[in-house]
Design an enzyme around this catalytic site. Structure first.
Site, mmCIF file in Angstrom:
data_model
loop_
_atom_site.group_PDB
_atom_site.id
_atom_site.type_symbol
_atom_site.label_atom_id
_atom_site.label_comp_id
_atom_site.label_asym_id
_atom_site.label_seq_id
_atom_site.Cartn_x
_atom_site.Cartn_y
_atom_site.Cartn_z
ATOM 1 N N CYS A 204 0.820 -1.215 0.000
ATOM 2 C CA CYS A 204 0.000 0.000 0.000
ATOM 3 C C CYS A 204 0.850 1.259 0.000
ATOM 4 O O CYS A 204 0.452 2.289 -0.551
ATOM 5 C CB CYS A 204 -0.921 -0.011 1.222
ATOM 6 S SG CYS A 204 -2.182 -1.294 1.161
ATOM 7 N N CYS A 345 -14.674 -30.789 24.596
ATOM 8 C CA CYS A 345 -15.249 -29.466 24.824
ATOM 9 C C CYS A 345 -16.695 -29.517 24.338
ATOM 10 O O CYS A 345 -17.377 -30.529 24.536
ATOM 11 C CB CYS A 345 -14.440 -28.380 24.108
ATOM 12 S SG CYS A 345 -14.363 -28.569 22.319
#
Length: 387
Positions: A204, A345
């Site tokens: 950029c 989990c």
């Protein structure tokens, strides 16, 4: 393509958060439950720059409970054209400090973790492994590939974008989605198999970038993150959104996972392998639990969810050790090294991360419960109906 929610909800929102997020909670797809999931989410934003700035602000405004920021740069005047989380008075200050203050002005209850350091192979897994979703707002390919490979190894979804001049690309990578989710794994190396040579792609600073386009894309990155956390909508997995700001056109390009394993960058230490963690199904675990009761087997089930989740439903005799704890040396020291470990989990993402960390710490016999507590409860419900 719907996905299960990535994060379990907190018990309740504070009065202040309820008032602040009232308009968002009225969305029927998200509602109170989704808002409580956001409050329990841990999101890491890499780079408090052009993409990270709008993403951070909108994550804070959306009610994300914990936001991590990785950036080792200071604010420069040229940043202010697109890095809207900073102001003129912040020039010369660390970007993480400036961004943290901006978040506090929007959402004072949010926990902000400042990682004022450069992400490298030696610290990537330790930093990224503490979060549910990673947003990559970095601006160079070596870091992007390092982030991708680490997320692939840890099983963490990665919201990725790139902006240059008036053009942008946005997608979600998830190399190892939860078992049974129906999602085909895909990651950065499916889009770019190898990093481009140095100087091959302009940055950029050389080519320029439209600041407002960074705002568009960063906001979309926050939106994709919210969808992943709450399990709403269809994430940009397997699809690359392409934006041409000059023509005002949005298009999609399909992206199919190749199954090629992630690899470390040349000259850098490899991250933990994404594959190779053994799994155990619910029927197999039931059989092993019965054998243990009969004195024919011995192992430990480790629940890496949060205490509130464990209190609602749990596998008999499972030891609770939340993921945050199991990733520390102290937490690992509390586990026996002479017993096989079965980790679980909610659906598998956190358990996979825990298992990788344990194996890296020298635990040799670790496996993950396929489908987590969801699969366990589904099997229990089927058994109850059969009787």
């Amino acid at each position: 393509m719907a996905i299960p929610p990535l994060v379990e909800p907190v018990d309740r929102l504070s009065a202040a958060e309820s008032v602040r997020t009232a308009r968002q909670r009225r969305l029927p797809q998200l509602n109170e439950l989704g808002q409580r999931r956001l409050a329990n989410a841990r999101i890491l934003v890499l780079g408090a720059g052009g993409l990270g700035s709008p993403a951070l602000l909108y994550l804070a405004a959306a009610g994300v409970g914990t936001i991590g920021i990785v950036d080792d740069d200071d604010v420069e005047p040229s940043n202010l054209q697109r890095q809207i989380v900073h102001g003129v008075t912040d020039v010369g200050r660390p970007k993480v400090a400036s961004a943290a203050e901006a978040i506090a002005r929007i959402a004072p209850e949010a926990t902000v973790i400042q990682h004022s350091e450069r992400l490298v192979a030696q610290n990537a897994a330790a930093i990224l492994g503490n979060y549910d979703v990673i947003i990559d707002g970095t601006d160079n390919f070596p870091t992007r590939f390092l982030v991708n490979d680490t997320c692939a190894a840890l099983g963490i979804p990665l919201v990725w974008a790139s902006v240059l001049r008036f053009d942008a690309q946005l997608t979600v990578f998830w190399a190892n989605p939860p078992a049974g989710s129906g999602i085909t794994g895909v990651h950065l190396r499916d889009l770019f198999p190898t990093p481009p040579a140095e100087g091959e792609v302009p940055n950029c600073a050389d080519a320029g970038v439209l600041g407002a386009l960074c705002g568009q894309v960063g906001s979309l990155m926050a939106t994709e993150t919210i969808k992943l956390v709450t399990g709403i909508g269809s994430p940009l997995i397997g699809r690359v959104l392409v934006i041409d700001a000059l023509s005002g056109r949005f298009s999609e390009v399909p992206l199919v996972g190749t199954g090629i394993a992630a690899a470390p960058l040349p000259g850098e230490s490899p991250v933990p392998e994404a594959s190779g963690v053994p799994e155990i199904t619910t029927p197999e675990l039931v059989a092993r639990l019965a054998a243990r009761s009969a004195g024919l087997d011995d192992f430990l089930v480790v629940d890496v969810r949060e205490p509130s989740e464990h209190a609602e439903t749990a596998i008999p005799d499972a030891r609770l050790l939340p993921l945050d704890s199991i990733l520390t040396a102290q937490g690992q020291a509390s586990l026996p090294r002479d017993l096989p470990l079965v980790v679980h989990c909610h659906t598998g993402t956190r358990a996979n991360r825990a298992a990788i960390a344990l194996r890296e710490a020298g635990f040799t016999d670790v496996c993950v419960l396929t489908g987590g507590i969801v699969a366990w409860n589904d099997a229990a419900a089927v058994a109850a109906d059969a009787t």
